[in-house]
Design a protein around this motif. Sequence first.
Motif, PDB file in Angstrom:
ATOM      1  N   ILE A 225      -4.873   6.650  20.342  1.00 37.34           N
ATOM      2  CA  ILE A 225      -3.519   6.902  19.875  1.00 37.34           C
ATOM      3  C   ILE A 225      -2.562   6.455  20.973  1.00 37.34           C
ATOM      4  N   LEU A 226      -1.696   5.486  20.657  1.00 37.71           N
ATOM      5  CA  LEU A 226      -0.715   4.983  21.607  1.00 37.71           C
ATOM      6  C   LEU A 226       0.683   5.363  21.156  1.00 37.71           C
ATOM      7  N   GLU A 227       1.581   5.510  22.120  1.00 35.31           N
ATOM      8  CA  GLU A 227       2.957   5.918  21.843  1.00 35.31           C
ATOM      9  C   GLU A 227       3.931   4.923  22.475  1.00 35.31           C
ATOM     10  N   SER A 228       5.036   4.693  21.788  1.00 38.09           N
ATOM     11  CA  SER A 228       6.057   3.774  22.296  1.00 38.09           C
ATOM     12  C   SER A 228       7.425   4.230  21.829  1.00 38.09           C
TER      13      SER A 228
ATOM     14  N   ARG B 221       1.921   3.360  25.746  1.00 34.58           N
ATOM     15  CA  ARG B 221       1.020   4.113  26.614  1.00 34.58           C
ATOM     16  C   ARG B 221      -0.002   4.853  25.756  1.00 34.58           C
ATOM     17  N   LEU B 222      -1.193   5.026  26.299  1.00 34.78           N
ATOM     18  CA  LEU B 222      -2.274   5.715  25.612  1.00 34.78           C
ATOM     19  C   LEU B 222      -2.104   7.218  25.825  1.00 34.78           C
ATOM     20  N   ILE B 223      -1.962   7.972  24.729  1.00 36.18           N
ATOM     21  CA  ILE B 223      -1.702   9.412  24.863  1.00 36.18           C
ATOM     22  C   ILE B 223      -2.859  10.282  24.382  1.00 36.18           C
ATOM     23  N   GLY B 224      -3.829   9.708  23.699  1.00 35.93           N
ATOM     24  CA  GLY B 224      -4.929  10.529  23.220  1.00 35.93           C
ATOM     25  C   GLY B 224      -5.937   9.721  22.434  1.00 35.93           C
ATOM     26  N   ARG B 225      -6.992  10.422  22.024  1.00 28.37           N
ATOM     27  CA  ARG B 225      -7.983   9.847  21.121  1.00 28.37           C
ATOM     28  C   ARG B 225      -8.305  10.887  20.057  1.00 28.37           C
ATOM     29  N   ALA B 226      -8.353  10.439  18.820  1.00 25.98           N
ATOM     30  CA  ALA B 226      -8.473  11.373  17.705  1.00 25.98           C
ATOM     31  C   ALA B 226      -9.912  11.744  17.387  1.00 25.98           C
ATOM     32  N   LEU B 227     -10.880  11.065  17.979  1.00 28.24           N
ATOM     33  CA  LEU B 227     -12.278  11.286  17.621  1.00 28.24           C
ATOM     34  C   LEU B 227     -13.090  11.542  18.886  1.00 28.24           C
ATOM     35  N   ALA B 228     -13.435  12.821  19.119  1.00 24.31           N
ATOM     36  CA  ALA B 228     -14.182  13.180  20.323  1.00 24.31           C
ATOM     37  C   ALA B 228     -15.640  12.751  20.237  1.00 24.31           C
ATOM     38  N   ARG B 229     -16.217  12.853  19.067  1.00 24.58           N
ATOM     39  CA  ARG B 229     -17.605  12.448  18.838  1.00 24.58           C
ATOM     40  C   ARG B 229     -17.699  11.846  17.446  1.00 24.58           C
ATOM     41  N   GLN B 230     -18.604  10.881  17.287  1.00 25.09           N
ATOM     42  CA  GLN B 230     -18.787  10.249  15.998  1.00 25.09           C
ATOM     43  C   GLN B 230     -19.858  10.975  15.201  1.00 25.09           C
ATOM     44  N   LEU B 231     -19.608  11.078  13.898  1.00 27.96           N
ATOM     45  CA  LEU B 231     -20.563  11.674  12.970  1.00 27.96           C
ATOM     46  C   LEU B 231     -21.184  10.590  12.104  1.00 27.96           C
ATOM     47  N   PRO B 232     -22.446  10.828  11.673  1.00 29.63           N
ATOM     48  CA  PRO B 232     -23.348  11.924  12.010  1.00 29.63           C
ATOM     49  C   PRO B 232     -23.906  11.784  13.430  1.00 29.63           C
ATOM     50  N   LEU B 233     -24.145  12.927  14.078  1.00 25.35           N
ATOM     51  CA  LEU B 233     -24.501  12.923  15.495  1.00 25.35           C
ATOM     52  C   LEU B 233     -25.820  12.218  15.768  1.00 25.35           C
ATOM     53  N   ASP B 234     -26.800  12.347  14.878  1.00 25.96           N
ATOM     54  CA  ASP B 234     -28.087  11.702  15.136  1.00 25.96           C
ATOM     55  C   ASP B 234     -27.965  10.183  15.074  1.00 25.96           C
ATOM     56  N   ARG B 235     -27.068   9.693  14.255  1.00 22.04           N
ATOM     57  CA  ARG B 235     -26.845   8.244  14.137  1.00 22.04           C
ATOM     58  C   ARG B 235     -26.197   7.681  15.411  1.00 22.04           C
ATOM     59  N   TYR B 236     -25.190   8.379  15.931  1.00 19.68           N
ATOM     60  CA  TYR B 236     -24.401   7.831  17.031  1.00 19.68           C
ATOM     61  C   TYR B 236     -24.797   8.373  18.393  1.00 19.68           C
ATOM     62  N   SER B 237     -26.014   8.914  18.493  1.00 20.29           N
ATOM     63  CA  SER B 237     -26.565   9.253  19.806  1.00 20.29           C
ATOM     64  C   SER B 237     -27.107   8.020  20.503  1.00 20.29           C
ATOM     65  N   VAL B 238     -27.239   6.918  19.766  1.00 22.40           N
ATOM     66  CA  VAL B 238     -27.665   5.636  20.328  1.00 22.40           C
ATOM     67  C   VAL B 238     -26.592   4.599  20.016  1.00 22.40           C
ATOM     68  N   THR B 239     -26.620   3.483  20.730  1.00 25.97           N
ATOM     69  CA  THR B 239     -25.600   2.450  20.525  1.00 25.97           C
ATOM     70  C   THR B 239     -25.677   1.889  19.111  1.00 25.97           C
ATOM     71  N   GLN B 240     -24.522   1.598  18.553  1.00 26.24           N
ATOM     72  CA  GLN B 240     -24.408   1.084  17.184  1.00 26.24           C
ATOM     73  C   GLN B 240     -23.344  -0.012  17.159  1.00 26.24           C
ATOM     74  N   HIS B 241     -23.575  -1.069  17.930  1.00 26.05           N
ATOM     75  CA  HIS B 241     -22.567  -2.127  18.063  1.00 26.05           C
ATOM     76  C   HIS B 241     -22.126  -2.653  16.696  1.00 26.05           C
TER      77      HIS B 241
ATOM     78  N   ALA C 274       0.419  14.179  17.896  1.00 29.57           N
ATOM     79  CA  ALA C 274      -0.335  12.923  17.931  1.00 29.57           C
ATOM     80  C   ALA C 274      -1.283  12.850  19.113  1.00 29.57           C
ATOM     81  N   ALA C 275      -0.953  13.529  20.204  1.00 28.52           N
ATOM     82  CA  ALA C 275      -1.821  13.533  21.374  1.00 28.52           C
ATOM     83  C   ALA C 275      -3.022  14.455  21.191  1.00 28.52           C
ATOM     84  N   GLY C 276      -3.044  15.234  20.114  1.00 33.55           N
ATOM     85  CA  GLY C 276      -4.142  16.138  19.842  1.00 33.55           C
ATOM     86  C   GLY C 276      -3.769  17.575  20.155  1.00 33.55           C
ATOM     87  N   PRO C 277      -4.680  18.511  19.849  1.00 32.60           N
ATOM     88  CA  PRO C 277      -6.039  18.277  19.373  1.00 32.60           C
ATOM     89  C   PRO C 277      -6.079  17.860  17.898  1.00 32.60           C
TER      90      PRO C 277
END
Length: 503
Positions: free
Chosen positions: A38-41, A48-68, A103-106
């Motif tokens: 999330i960027l603000e202007s 400027r970068l003020i936050g990120r909206a996604l702390a972890r990707q779901l489903p967790l078992d899928r994104y515990s490994v790289t998924q380019h 917008a900066a979260g949570p």
Amino acid sequence: MYKNPVLNADYSDPDVIRVGDRFYLVASSFDAVPGLPILESYDLVNWRLIGRALARQLPLDRYSVTQHGNGVWAPALRFHNGEFYLYYPDPDFGIYMVKAKNAAGPWSQPLLVKAAKGWIDPCPLWDEDGKAYLVSGLAGSRAGAKSVLIISRMKPDGTELLDGGAIVYDGHGEDSTIEGPKLYKRHGYYYIFAPAGGVPTGWQVVLRSRNIFGPYERRKVLQQGTTTINGPHQGAWVDTGTGEDWFLHFQDRGWLGRVVHLEPMKWADDWPEIGDEAQGPIGQPVLSYRKPKTLHPSTPRNPADSDEFNEAALGLQWQWQADPEPTWSFPSQALGVLRLIDTPAPPQAHNLWNTPAVLLQKLPAPRLMATTKLKATILNQGDRAGLILLGKDYGALALTKTEHGNVLRQLLCMSANLGTSERIVAEVPLSQDDVYLRVAVDEGSVSFSYSVDGKEFRPIGQRFMAQPGIWIGAKVGIFASGVTDHGEFGYADFDWFRLTALP
């Protein structure tokens, strides 16, 4: 005046809104975590970068490994009833929604509003009568169909789609690979802004209709024309609150990623006109232009890049290659370092491309140097830590423990995405456990150097050309990895990480 691109870094598939006197931008993040920047202007030029909206990707078992190339594709951001709503697609699972008061979260935990493989690029619209809708596209790689746009009815609270959707536009004729739609309403018309023709070579289309389900009139409004700005599309219309309209879009720059341009826009006969129309009725990108007239004065600023590691949390610029484990890293305000643990790579990781515990950030310019100071406490033979420039081809400098003591190695891995192994290009012995590492990028040409005292840097190894990742540009960052999966792991303390312009 401003000069394009206004964000000369990989902020793919940008969507932009204005709330009061501020603008907010969100972009795709694919498999990088935390995701959804999330960027603000205040002026659409300085961000400027003020936050990120996604702390972890779901489903967790899928994104515990790289998924380019998987994960978060083109998102959309809207402000409704005092809250920010952010919709994003995962092409393998469906469409998710997160929301926040600030917008900066949570931000809330992701809610799956449509379970559907291959549904992508969602954008909501709340109509004056209280009804809600969502436009989306289809990914041929998952859905077996593409080049169509779909509108679905949605619950007014934005939490669920109410039907299977209806095709409102078929682009198979003149707009193949139409995707990334953004939905708006103005003067009684429903508008869909959507790119077509493919990322490197496409154009921007605008559709309009008095009925949200169509039929829609079509007009091409932006193309490369006589400029060097290829594929000018996939973006967003935003007004300034001062009577002006602007359009932001990306351009695919290969190894640098998808950079963001700002175009002037005006309305004529209820059709948008975007960019420079001096060469004909279809606009083309501008290289420079006067700055927007906005509600708030602004000062020059950029998204964060350098990091002194003096805080008790990671900087917002950093992302992992998968959902992180809690023992991968420990920022320390007390020590003034970032400690990376020598975490063993998973068995299926043949190289650092497929190693989750690699900490990376976007390249903020086409010509730069990244320098870091590293002190390694290596406990096991084969453990290593260092600096990396990562794409489908990558290069790294790694302080490594061998049976003969510490060595500094330059590593190269060509076609890393195909599972090839690294090769050692150069190796020098080190009688100490601290070292300064540097990578220089000059319009894609990458070289490494090192220093034992922080003053004199010596070149090491050979140059290579930076390559993009999958749907993203190359990234720069740091890593620590081990070879044993039991007992106490070693670690590496990174004192700072500094990005500077090349002289």
